[in-house]
Design an enzyme around this catalytic site. Structure first.
Site, PDB file in Angstrom:
ATOM      1  CE  LYS A 122      -4.296  -1.724   1.909  1.00 41.76           C
ATOM      2  NZ  LYS A 122      -5.223  -1.706   3.044  1.00 41.76           N
ATOM      3  CE  LYS A 221      -6.103  -8.671  -0.418  1.00 42.28           C
ATOM      4  NZ  LYS A 221      -6.047  -8.413   0.975  1.00 42.28           N
ATOM      5  CE  LYS A 224     -13.330  -3.929   2.301  1.00 47.28           C
ATOM      6  NZ  LYS A 224     -13.124  -3.606   3.697  1.00 47.28           N
TER       7      LYS A 224
HETATM    8  P1  TYM Z   1     -10.314  -5.979   5.537  1.00 54.83           P
HETATM    9  O1  TYM Z   1     -11.326  -4.921   5.774  1.00 54.83           O
HETATM   10  O2  TYM Z   1      -9.324  -5.814   4.458  1.00 54.83           O
HETATM   11  O3  TYM Z   1     -11.030  -7.340   5.295  1.00 54.83           O
HETATM   12  C1  TYM Z   1     -11.974  -7.823   6.216  1.00 54.83           C
HETATM   13  C2  TYM Z   1     -11.963  -9.330   6.270  1.00 54.83           C
HETATM   14  O4  TYM Z   1     -12.219  -9.857   4.967  1.00 54.83           O
HETATM   15  C3  TYM Z   1     -11.189 -10.766   4.617  1.00 54.83           C
HETATM   16  N1  TYM Z   1     -10.941 -10.656   3.169  1.00 54.83           N
HETATM   17  C4  TYM Z   1     -10.955 -11.693   2.327  1.00 54.83           C
HETATM   18  N2  TYM Z   1     -11.194 -12.991   2.530  1.00 54.83           N
HETATM   19  C5  TYM Z   1     -11.154 -13.790   1.442  1.00 54.83           C
HETATM   20  N3  TYM Z   1     -10.895 -13.365   0.187  1.00 54.83           N
HETATM   21  C6  TYM Z   1     -10.662 -12.058  -0.060  1.00 54.83           C
HETATM   22  N4  TYM Z   1     -10.447 -11.640  -1.296  1.00 54.83           N
HETATM   23  C7  TYM Z   1     -10.678 -11.152   1.042  1.00 54.83           C
HETATM   24  N5  TYM Z   1     -10.499  -9.816   1.168  1.00 54.83           N
HETATM   25  C8  TYM Z   1     -10.654  -9.531   2.476  1.00 54.83           C
HETATM   26  C9  TYM Z   1      -9.985 -10.341   5.424  1.00 54.83           C
HETATM   27  O5  TYM Z   1      -9.096 -11.412   5.597  1.00 54.83           O
HETATM   28  C10 TYM Z   1     -10.608  -9.891   6.716  1.00 54.83           C
HETATM   29  O6  TYM Z   1     -10.825 -10.982   7.590  1.00 54.83           O
HETATM   30  N6  TYM Z   1      -6.885  -5.713   9.042  1.00 54.83           N
HETATM   31  C11 TYM Z   1      -8.237  -6.183   8.819  1.00 54.83           C
HETATM   32  C12 TYM Z   1      -9.278  -5.517   9.670  1.00 54.83           C
HETATM   33  C13 TYM Z   1      -9.051  -5.601  11.132  1.00 54.83           C
HETATM   34  C14 TYM Z   1      -9.189  -6.735  11.957  1.00 54.83           C
HETATM   35  C15 TYM Z   1      -8.909  -6.309  13.281  1.00 54.83           C
HETATM   36  C16 TYM Z   1      -9.513  -8.064  11.709  1.00 54.83           C
HETATM   37  C17 TYM Z   1      -8.701  -4.572  11.948  1.00 54.83           C
HETATM   38  N7  TYM Z   1      -8.620  -4.994  13.262  1.00 54.83           N
HETATM   39  C18 TYM Z   1      -8.946  -7.191  14.355  1.00 54.83           C
HETATM   40  C19 TYM Z   1      -9.545  -8.942  12.786  1.00 54.83           C
HETATM   41  C20 TYM Z   1      -9.264  -8.510  14.096  1.00 54.83           C
HETATM   42  C21 TYM Z   1      -8.524  -5.908   7.352  1.00 54.83           C
HETATM   43  O7  TYM Z   1      -7.820  -5.270   6.669  1.00 54.83           O
HETATM   44  O8  TYM Z   1      -9.652  -6.350   6.919  1.00 54.83           O
END
Ligand code: TYM
Length: 359
Positions: A122, A221, A224
């Site tokens: 990023k 993958k 967003k």
């Molecule tokens: P984020 O918002 O990018 O994604 C949220 C969740 O969706 C999953 N995910 C996917 N799973 C399968 N295939 C995909 N293409 C895909 N894209 C996203 C992510 O693995 C995630 O579980 N850092 C985290 C947010 C976060 C968090 C936390 C998670 C902040 N604090 C504490 C767990 C515990 C994130 O970027 O999610």
């Protein structure tokens, strides 16, 4: 007891990857009884937050942040998160997240953060203007997890490295501050138990659907941040949009449809999705149905399966968004419960680090 915590960033609309890789697992967790090795039922507390503080680590639009935050919370509920069984809250409503992040910042080596894959990817896109918050992102995530003494964190495959660094921070903190007689004395004076303050969390990563890939490139993958909206199915996409995106999605020109051929990432991804949105069907059953089809015949089946699966979620979503008072009430209850737990962990952290705590 088990504590489950997870979250999604409210950046834009949630897509199939977020839903299949994360939110659907949360619902399964919430609805399944958890047992220990002897088969005794253990009490579980679930916390699901909308991580809005994470969403500002990349340039953002304030109006959009507001809308995405509420829409993400409503989608959690629409997907089956039950506010009676789970607490749903907005991260910024619990100030302890920001405060613990500062404390953890001061014990986290810089080079642990510089080597994070997500930071490297990023920050490349942003060049000189990359903010400190992006580097610090994993520490804030560690704070989210640690504050609730979370034992299990259901996430997609891409979060594995973030869970590892959280475990490293936990061990480092306990090792630096939670040992010896002086620690015991500080705890006694403050009236708290003198055990290690932080618990090591375990990632829970679902096999099927753990990585939902882009519709325009089966080796990337679904995300967003992809500029092309045709690369993903958003959970709130209307049926016509879903049909169009599937019609245009990338395939290959090999005859017949196979699941496990590493040379065919698009076929694998589309079948994973097809199967994930029909959880009651076996892999064999699906293969039998599709193996001799052309892409032209398979695509409408796939589009219909996705639309059928998402339709009830979309209907519930719209009902929830219409009842603003109810949504606010759920988020307030969630934040109250989260604040109670988070404040206690923050207090114990400060005692361990040697801060003067108010009486
Ligand atoms: P984020 O918002 O990018 O994604 C949220 C969740 O969706 C999953 N995910 C996917 N799973 C399968 N295939 C995909 N293409 C895909 N894209 C996203 C992510 O693995 C995630 O579980 N850092 C985290 C947010 C976060 C968090 C936390 C998670 C902040 N604090 C504490 C767990 C515990 C994130 O970027 O999610």
């Amino acid at each position: 007891a088990e504590r489950i915590l997870s979250g999604v960033q409210p950046t834009g609309s949630l897509h199939l990857g977020n839903y299949l890789g994360a939110i659907r697992q949360w619902v399964d967790f919430q609805n399944k009884e958890q047992t220990d090795e002897e088969g005794n039922v253990v009490p579980v507390e679930n916390f699901f937050c909308v991580v809005d503080l994470h969403a500002i680590t990349m340039p953002h639009d304030p109006m959009e942040l507001q809308e995405s935050t509420l829409s993400s919370a409503a989608l959690y509920l629409a997907a089956g998160i039950d506010p009676v069984k789970s607490k749903v809250f907005i991260q910024s409503h619990v100030p302890a997240h920001s405060e613990l992040t500062w404390l953890l910042n001061c014990i986290t080596p810089m080079n642990w953060l510089e080597r994070m894959i997500q930071f490297k990817e990023k920050s490349k896109k942003q060049g000189e203007s990359v903010g400190v918050g992006l580097l610090d992102y994993p520490v804030l995530m560690a704070a989210d997890i640690i504050l609730y003494q979370s034992t299990k964190v259901p996430v997609g495959e891409d979060q594995r490295q973030h869970l590892e660094i959280t475990r490293d921070i936990v061990r480092r903190f306990n090792d630096l501050f939670c040992k010896g007689n002086k620690y015991k004395k500080r705890c006694k004076a403050a009236g708290v138990a003198s055990r290690p303050v932080f618990i090591e969390p375990n990632p829970i990563i679902m096999k099927e659907g753990a990585r939902v890939m882009s519709l325009t490139d089966g080796t990337n993958k679904m995300s967003k941040s992809d500029a092309n909206d045709n690369s993903r199915i958003n959970v709130l996409d209307p049926p016509e949009t879903i049909r169009n995106k599937i019609k245009r999605c990338k395939t290959d020109d090999i005859q017949g449809i196979e699941w496990d051929n590493p040379e065919r990432p698009e076929a694998k991804n589309l079948l994973n999705i097809y199967s994930a949105v029909q959880p009651d069907r076996t892999k064999e059953d699906i293969i039998e149905e599709v193996k001799d089809l052309t892409w032209g015949d398979f695509k409408p089946l796939l589009a219909d399966a996705i639309i059928n699966h998402l339709e009830p979620i979309q209907n519930r979503y719209h009902e929830i968004r219409e009842d603003k008072d109810r949504l606010n009430e759920i988020l307030k209850e969630g934040a109250d419960a989260a604040n109670t737990v988070a404040k206690q962990t923050l207090f114990n952290t400060k005692v361990a680090m040697g801060f003067v705590t108010p009486d």
